[in-house]
Motif scaffolding. Sequence first.
Motif, PDB file in Angstrom:
ATOM      1  N   SER A   1     -54.337  -0.253   3.078  1.00  0.00           N
ATOM      2  CA  SER A   1     -54.592   1.014   3.748  1.00  0.00           C
ATOM      3  C   SER A   1     -53.720   2.043   3.041  1.00  0.00           C
ATOM      4  O   SER A   1     -52.513   1.838   2.889  1.00  0.00           O
ATOM      5  CB  SER A   1     -54.213   0.942   5.225  1.00  0.00           C
TER       6      SER A   1
ATOM      7  N   ARG B   1     -52.855   9.768   1.587  1.00  0.00           N
ATOM      8  CA  ARG B   1     -52.598  10.700   0.488  1.00  0.00           C
ATOM      9  C   ARG B   1     -51.140  11.123   0.515  1.00  0.00           C
ATOM     10  O   ARG B   1     -50.590  11.464   1.546  1.00  0.00           O
ATOM     11  CB  ARG B   1     -53.490  11.930   0.592  1.00  0.00           C
TER      12      ARG B   1
ATOM     13  N   TRP C   1     -52.171   8.379  -3.960  1.00  0.00           N
ATOM     14  CA  TRP C   1     -52.325   7.616  -2.725  1.00  0.00           C
ATOM     15  C   TRP C   1     -51.207   6.578  -2.661  1.00  0.00           C
ATOM     16  O   TRP C   1     -50.917   5.916  -3.633  1.00  0.00           O
ATOM     17  CB  TRP C   1     -53.683   6.913  -2.701  1.00  0.00           C
TER      18      TRP C   1
ATOM     19  N   SER D   1     -49.829   2.955   3.230  1.00  0.00           N
ATOM     20  CA  SER D   1     -49.525   3.628   4.499  1.00  0.00           C
ATOM     21  C   SER D   1     -48.349   2.985   5.238  1.00  0.00           C
ATOM     22  O   SER D   1     -47.736   3.623   6.087  1.00  0.00           O
ATOM     23  CB  SER D   1     -50.760   3.640   5.398  1.00  0.00           C
TER      24      SER D   1
ATOM     25  N   PHE E   1     -62.379   2.825  -3.892  1.00  0.00           N
ATOM     26  CA  PHE E   1     -62.031   2.517  -2.511  1.00  0.00           C
ATOM     27  C   PHE E   1     -62.975   1.468  -1.915  1.00  0.00           C
ATOM     28  O   PHE E   1     -62.546   0.560  -1.223  1.00  0.00           O
ATOM     29  CB  PHE E   1     -62.011   3.791  -1.664  1.00  0.00           C
TER      30      PHE E   1
ATOM     31  N   ASN F   1     -58.808   1.107   2.482  1.00  0.00           N
ATOM     32  CA  ASN F   1     -59.044   1.949   3.650  1.00  0.00           C
ATOM     33  C   ASN F   1     -58.203   3.217   3.528  1.00  0.00           C
ATOM     34  O   ASN F   1     -56.975   3.146   3.417  1.00  0.00           O
ATOM     35  CB  ASN F   1     -58.687   1.183   4.924  1.00  0.00           C
ATOM     36  N   ARG F   2     -58.859   4.374   3.567  1.00  0.00           N
ATOM     37  CA  ARG F   2     -58.140   5.649   3.536  1.00  0.00           C
ATOM     38  C   ARG F   2     -57.763   6.057   4.958  1.00  0.00           C
ATOM     39  O   ARG F   2     -58.620   6.159   5.818  1.00  0.00           O
ATOM     40  CB  ARG F   2     -58.993   6.732   2.895  1.00  0.00           C
TER      41      ARG F   2
END
Length: 188
Positions: free
Chosen positions: A83, A86, A127, A130, A177, A183-184
Amino acid sequence: MSGIIFILILTAWFFIAKKIAVLFSSIFNLPDGNKKLVVIWSGFVFIFLFPIADEIIGWFQFSNLCTEKNTLIYDKNKVYGKSVVRRDIPLDSNWTMSTKIDIKKSKGIAMYTLNKAIPIVVTTTQWEDSETGELLITYRRLQAKGGWLSHLIGFPQGSPPYIFDGRCSSREYYELFESLNVNRVKNK
């Protein structure tokens, strides 16, 4: 319409460059023969290409920058199934090509204008994981502006280069992706 105008300008410049080259060779009072022809043709080529010389040099510089290793940087094994969010890009980015003259930053996207023979705008998106904050993907899109002749004439809109396509990006980025199950996540 702009293409027709460009062809007319190019044709007129062809005849003007030819006249200037002949006039230049007459200054040296060369006798008719091979030497005079070499001077005329050399002068003609130089005069004819002079208005786009900055674009010719810029074309080589742009081609050296527009490589897959400069436009998309990631490690497939690290990115797979992650995940990502940005990342805000620091303004003191240490990109090896950073002869930047202008930096703008908004929403995790940084824009640099490289000071080359022709301006090259580099838009960078990064990116990060997360959870850990580790940088995983760096994507750059390059766009060259035209030379001084392109800016002087002012068409087409935005004054792109006349002698090459001034856009460069990685097509793989748009499929990355989905193909690597990434996963964004929206920024916090």
